[in-house]
Motif scaffolding. Structure first.
Motif, PDB file in Angstrom:
ATOM      1  N   GLY A  71       0.817  -1.209   0.000  1.00 17.30           N
ATOM      2  CA  GLY A  71       0.000   0.000   0.000  1.00 17.30           C
ATOM      3  C   GLY A  71       0.847   1.253   0.000  1.00 17.30           C
ATOM      4  O   GLY A  71       1.935   1.293   0.581  1.00 17.30           O
ATOM      5  N   GLU A  72       0.343   2.281  -0.663  1.00 19.64           N
ATOM      6  CA  GLU A  72       1.050   3.568  -0.709  1.00 19.64           C
ATOM      7  C   GLU A  72       0.077   4.690  -0.401  1.00 19.64           C
ATOM      8  O   GLU A  72      -1.028   4.740  -0.940  1.00 19.64           O
ATOM      9  CB  GLU A  72       1.691   3.778  -2.075  1.00 19.64           C
ATOM     10  N   SER A  73       0.505   5.587   0.474  1.00 18.73           N
ATOM     11  CA  SER A  73      -0.316   6.706   0.914  1.00 18.73           C
ATOM     12  C   SER A  73       0.166   8.004   0.292  1.00 18.73           C
ATOM     13  O   SER A  73       1.376   8.210   0.132  1.00 18.73           O
ATOM     14  CB  SER A  73      -0.254   6.813   2.446  1.00 18.73           C
ATOM     15  N   ILE A  74      -0.753   8.890  -0.035  1.00 21.45           N
ATOM     16  CA  ILE A  74      -0.387  10.183  -0.590  1.00 21.45           C
ATOM     17  C   ILE A  74       0.431  11.004   0.395  1.00 21.45           C
ATOM     18  O   ILE A  74       1.249  11.833   0.016  1.00 21.45           O
ATOM     19  CB  ILE A  74      -1.662  10.961  -1.008  1.00 21.45           C
ATOM     20  N   LEU A  75       0.236  10.739   1.702  1.00 23.73           N
ATOM     21  CA  LEU A  75       0.944  11.508   2.727  1.00 23.73           C
ATOM     22  C   LEU A  75       2.080  10.737   3.389  1.00 23.73           C
ATOM     23  O   LEU A  75       3.056  11.332   3.829  1.00 23.73           O
ATOM     24  CB  LEU A  75      -0.039  11.967   3.813  1.00 23.73           C
ATOM     25  N   LEU A  76       1.938   9.422   3.470  1.00 22.94           N
ATOM     26  CA  LEU A  76       2.901   8.618   4.224  1.00 22.94           C
ATOM     27  C   LEU A  76       3.749   7.714   3.345  1.00 22.94           C
ATOM     28  O   LEU A  76       4.639   7.020   3.851  1.00 22.94           O
ATOM     29  CB  LEU A  76       2.166   7.767   5.266  1.00 22.94           C
ATOM     30  N   GLY A  77       3.473   7.714   2.062  1.00 21.09           N
ATOM     31  CA  GLY A  77       4.244   6.865   1.159  1.00 21.09           C
ATOM     32  C   GLY A  77       4.102   5.397   1.516  1.00 21.09           C
ATOM     33  O   GLY A  77       3.000   4.899   1.764  1.00 21.09           O
ATOM     34  N   THR A  78       5.223   4.692   1.582  1.00 17.21           N
ATOM     35  CA  THR A  78       5.230   3.251   1.885  1.00 17.21           C
ATOM     36  C   THR A  78       5.899   2.981   3.229  1.00 17.21           C
ATOM     37  O   THR A  78       6.597   1.990   3.404  1.00 17.21           O
ATOM     38  CB  THR A  78       5.967   2.487   0.770  1.00 17.21           C
ATOM     39  N   VAL A  79       5.673   3.870   4.192  1.00 17.94           N
ATOM     40  CA  VAL A  79       6.366   3.783   5.478  1.00 17.94           C
ATOM     41  C   VAL A  79       6.146   2.430   6.153  1.00 17.94           C
ATOM     42  O   VAL A  79       7.065   1.864   6.748  1.00 17.94           O
ATOM     43  CB  VAL A  79       5.942   4.945   6.412  1.00 17.94           C
TER      44      VAL A  79
END
Length: 467
Positions: A71-79
């Motif tokens: 999963g990838e987040s617009i704000l958190l990337g792939t943390v």
């Protein structure tokens, strides 16, 4: 004697304070109270209730799996997936804490992929689900996991009712911290009293904290949500290991949080948005739909905001001292602002006084007036004896010594923000200093008698920093 369910029939739905009180009264766990209430409300058995509880979390647990995988987040990337690939501890050697943080971050990323089922908000659903996933991976029984999950929903539901505007104070940070504290206390077999105290401690640092803001700035949300986990777990573990006086009832802390939440939305959030707007994450395909003159106006505002931030920072930089002389004098009483600053104002007034002191009048703005138990001893030792803020012997004796000296004391609640005005009447004169409170034991000197110049010179002699 009334049974728990008989009492619940009258009281439900219960507050956090009431569920703690009932657990103590009937010598049961807080989870027992939560489940008994749910039985009355739904007509279902505990097994059915716990199954329904876990079904509510099913989607959010799926979001964690997505966050962990790719999963990838617009704000958190792939943390989350990056952390997950690290062998051994991710951030901390405490494996359970480390896992809760990992799965909480994964829930955040998953939220931006498939969404989360919100409680008070989607923010607090992250630590709830992360904690539950960590319990599952740690080998806790299905019953234990579901009971903690139910406790989270009971407390989170109260925060949901109290959340009426934007703000992490009643969602990810505030609700999250309180729930994690309660869950940890329950998991460690703490008493209802310990759980209540842990929730109070955990909720306190979150009061008034706004969103980061409006979930548009990259990365910032990670420390809000992870902070809820760490504050909650620390609060519970501390309360189970030491005996510390926590005298605020949880319902009072919660009620205060809900009211501050409203004020934060009105007064804090606009300022946060002003300064953070330059860093909002934007989508080009959306921006293409906005007229150019609107974007130009926004850009001009952004540039002005950055200039303002630079000017503010430069102004504060000019007020600092070299690192070889940064720390102020020690302050007895626990607060450089509530005790140090008014005490230093009183020391300046003492320097101006001539003759035998007959009366001391202390005018403090409402917050300081409310905290008079800790600041009046300091003010009196400064005004009557010129003692420094570090004089702990005089701090403990000042009130009695002033009485023995026959000095009249008049404590007045002022209405002007930050005011701390000290007036000393002697057998020869009357002198006063009109100051505003500042942190670090500093004083903003506005006016004085016999003169402002003499007061400023006195502050310099005493080494008191004027802000």
């Amino acid at each position: 004697m009334p049974t728990l369910k008989k009492r619940l029939e009258v009281l439900q739905p219960v507050t956090m304070g009431q569920m703690i009180g009932l657990a103590k009264e009937f010598a049961v766990s807080v989870v027992d109270v939560v489940l008994a209430e749910a039985e009355l409300q739904t007509g279902k058995s505990q097994e059915e209730i716990l199954a329904d509880v876990m079904e509510q979390y099913r989607h959010n647990l799926q979001a964690i799996e997505i966050g962990l995988k790719d999963g990838e987040s617009i704000l958190l990337g792939t943390v989350a997936s990056q952390l997950g690939k690290i062998e051994g501890p991710k951030c901390f050697d405490d494996k359970f804490l480390d896992d809760v943080l990992l799965y909480t971050q994964a829930a955040q990323v998953g939220n931006h992929c498939i969404g989360l089922r919100p409680c008070a908000g989607t923010g607090d659903s992250c630590p709830y689900t992360g904690y539950i996933m960590a319990m599952m991976r740690a080998g806790y029984s299905e019953r234990e996991v579901a009971e903690i999950a139910a406790l989270f929903l009971k407390i989170g539901g109260l925060f949901r009712a109290g959340k009426v505007t934007t703000g992490c104070n009643m969602e990810g940070f505030g609700a999250g911290a309180a729930c994690i504290a309660a869950g940890t206390a329950a998991l460690m077999k703490g008493t209802p009293e310990q759980m209540e105290k842990a929730m109070v401690l955990a909720l306190s640092p979150t009061i008034g904290v706004p969103c980061t803001p409006r979930v548009l700035v990259p990365a910032l949300c990670t420390t809000h949500i992870a902070g809820a986990v760490m504050i909650g777990m620390y609060s519970a573990k501390l309360l189970l290991r030491v005996d510390i006086d926590v005298n605020v009832p949880i319902d009072v802390m919660f009620a205060m949080a809900s009211q501050v939440h409203v004020q934060s939305g009105k007064h804090l959030v606009p300022t946060v948005v002003d300064f953070m707007e330059p860093f909002f994450k934007r989508k080009p395909q959306v921006e293409d739909l906005v007229e150019q003159h609107v974007k130009d106006a926004e850009q001009a505002k952004i540039e002005q905001t950055l200039k303002n931030a630079d000017a503010i920072s430069q102004n504060f930089a000019k007020q600092t001292l070299p690192i070889t002389n940064t720390l102020g004098e020690a302050v007895v009483g626990g607060s450089s602002q509530a005790v140090g600053s008014p005490t230093n104002a009183a020391r300046i007034a003492h320097e101006l006084a001539r003759g035998t002191i007959r009366k001391i009048t202390v005018e403090l703005y409402p917050e300081l007036f409310a905290r008079r138990a800790i600041n009046i001893p300091g003010v009196l030792m400064g005004a009557a004896f010129g003692s420094s803020t570090a004089d702990y012997d005089m701090y403990n004796a000042a009130v009695q010594k002033v009485r023995e000296a026959g000095i009249e004391v008049n404590i007045v609640e002022g209405t002007e923000a930050y005011i701390q005005k000290i007036t000393i009447e002697t057998d020869q004169m009357t002198c006063w200093v009109d100051t505003l409170n500042r942190g670090g034991g500093r004083v903003h000197l506005r006016d004085a008698s016999p003169s402002l110049e003499q007061a400023a010179a006195a502050a310099k002699r005493l080494g008191i920093v004027l802000a």
